[in-house]
Design a protein around this motif. Structure first.
Motif, PDB file in Angstrom:
ATOM      1  N   ASN A  19       0.815  -1.213   0.000  1.00 42.22           N
ATOM      2  CA  ASN A  19       0.000   0.000   0.000  1.00 42.22           C
ATOM      3  C   ASN A  19       0.845   1.257   0.000  1.00 42.22           C
ATOM      4  O   ASN A  19       0.419   2.296  -0.488  1.00 42.22           O
ATOM      5  N   ASP A  22       1.183   2.124  -3.643  1.00 40.09           N
ATOM      6  CA  ASP A  22      -0.005   2.213  -4.481  1.00 40.09           C
ATOM      7  C   ASP A  22      -0.358   3.645  -4.864  1.00 40.09           C
ATOM      8  O   ASP A  22      -1.052   3.858  -5.835  1.00 40.09           O
ATOM      9  N   CYS A  23       0.059   4.627  -4.091  1.00 42.38           N
ATOM     10  CA  CYS A  23      -0.302   6.017  -4.367  1.00 42.38           C
ATOM     11  C   CYS A  23       0.473   6.515  -5.588  1.00 42.38           C
ATOM     12  O   CYS A  23       1.701   6.538  -5.585  1.00 42.38           O
ATOM     13  N   GLN A  24      -0.279   6.879  -6.608  1.00 43.21           N
ATOM     14  CA  GLN A  24       0.323   7.381  -7.838  1.00 43.21           C
ATOM     15  C   GLN A  24       0.242   8.896  -7.925  1.00 43.21           C
ATOM     16  O   GLN A  24       0.565   9.485  -8.960  1.00 43.21           O
ATOM     17  N   SER A  25      -0.210   9.539  -6.842  1.00 41.33           N
ATOM     18  CA  SER A  25      -0.359  10.993  -6.803  1.00 41.33           C
ATOM     19  C   SER A  25       0.090  11.542  -5.465  1.00 41.33           C
ATOM     20  O   SER A  25       0.116  10.825  -4.471  1.00 41.33           O
ATOM     21  N   CYS A  65      -7.749   8.431  -4.538  1.00 47.64           N
ATOM     22  CA  CYS A  65      -6.346   8.124  -4.804  1.00 47.64           C
ATOM     23  C   CYS A  65      -6.251   6.718  -5.379  1.00 47.64           C
ATOM     24  O   CYS A  65      -7.147   5.889  -5.190  1.00 47.64           O
ATOM     25  N   SER A  66      -5.164   6.420  -6.057  1.00 45.39           N
ATOM     26  CA  SER A  66      -4.962   5.080  -6.610  1.00 45.39           C
ATOM     27  C   SER A  66      -4.881   4.006  -5.525  1.00 45.39           C
ATOM     28  O   SER A  66      -5.105   2.835  -5.791  1.00 45.39           O
ATOM     29  N   CYS A  67      -4.592   4.408  -4.278  1.00 41.57           N
ATOM     30  CA  CYS A  67      -4.546   3.441  -3.173  1.00 41.57           C
ATOM     31  C   CYS A  67      -5.937   3.112  -2.645  1.00 41.57           C
ATOM     32  O   CYS A  67      -6.098   2.241  -1.808  1.00 41.57           O
ATOM     33  N   SER A  69      -8.064   5.430  -1.184  1.00 42.78           N
ATOM     34  CA  SER A  69      -8.542   6.434  -0.234  1.00 42.78           C
ATOM     35  C   SER A  69      -9.242   7.574  -0.955  1.00 42.78           C
ATOM     36  O   SER A  69      -8.846   7.964  -2.054  1.00 42.78           O
ATOM     37  N   GLN A  76      -4.459  17.505  -6.516  1.00 43.17           N
ATOM     38  CA  GLN A  76      -3.750  16.277  -6.856  1.00 43.17           C
ATOM     39  C   GLN A  76      -2.738  16.478  -7.980  1.00 43.17           C
ATOM     40  O   GLN A  76      -3.039  17.062  -9.008  1.00 43.17           O
ATOM     41  N   THR A 107      -1.247  14.052   3.930  1.00 47.30           N
ATOM     42  CA  THR A 107      -1.243  12.601   4.074  1.00 47.30           C
ATOM     43  C   THR A 107      -2.696  12.138   4.155  1.00 47.30           C
ATOM     44  O   THR A 107      -3.570  12.883   4.578  1.00 47.30           O
ATOM     45  N   ARG A 110      -4.807   5.046   4.221  1.00 46.20           N
ATOM     46  CA  ARG A 110      -4.741   4.041   3.172  1.00 46.20           C
ATOM     47  C   ARG A 110      -5.442   2.796   3.622  1.00 46.20           C
ATOM     48  O   ARG A 110      -5.527   2.460   4.722  1.00 46.20           O
TER      49      ARG A 110
END
Length: 110
Positions: A19, A22-25, A65-67, A69, A76, A107, A110
């Motif tokens: 995780n 996983d965040c792409q931003s 978010c890509s994760c 959330s 973004q 922050t 997630r």
């Protein structure tokens, strides 16, 4: 601790590690002065203040978010449009103009 408990703990640890990536931003906590977001506009695009390339987007209603959330409000920047200059500063990948610093980053769970 039995085998099943150990497997659960191991799976939990692996999920937490995956995780993290996983965040792409990157999301900001607040609008920065250079953004000049139009009053009354609920969502839109964000361009580099130095070279005008499109770098991100905002939505006061939030975005996912890509994760997985949900981030509200959402300012973004996809990580493929920005680069980390050092431990606290990010810049535009096109012109390397400074955009924001670590204290500006939001922050999220997630």
């Amino acid at each position: 601790m039995n085998i099943e408990e150990l497997e659960r703990e191991l799976f939990k640890d692996l999920t937490e590690v995956s995780n993290q990536y996983d965040c792409q931003s990157i999301f900001l906590q607040y609008e920065l002065p250079w953004m000049k977001l139009p009053a009354g506009q609920l969502k839109g695009k964000l361009s580099c203040p130095h070279c005008e390339h499109r770098l991100g987007r905002f939505s006061w209603a939030g975005s996912q978010c890509s994760c997985g959330s949900w981030v509200v409000p959402s300012i973004q920047f996809p990580t493929n449009n920005i680069e980390k200059l050092n431990s606290i500063e990010w810049a535009c990948i096109y012109c390397r103009g400074k955009l924001f610093t670590k204290p500006d980053v939001k922050t999220h769970d997630r």
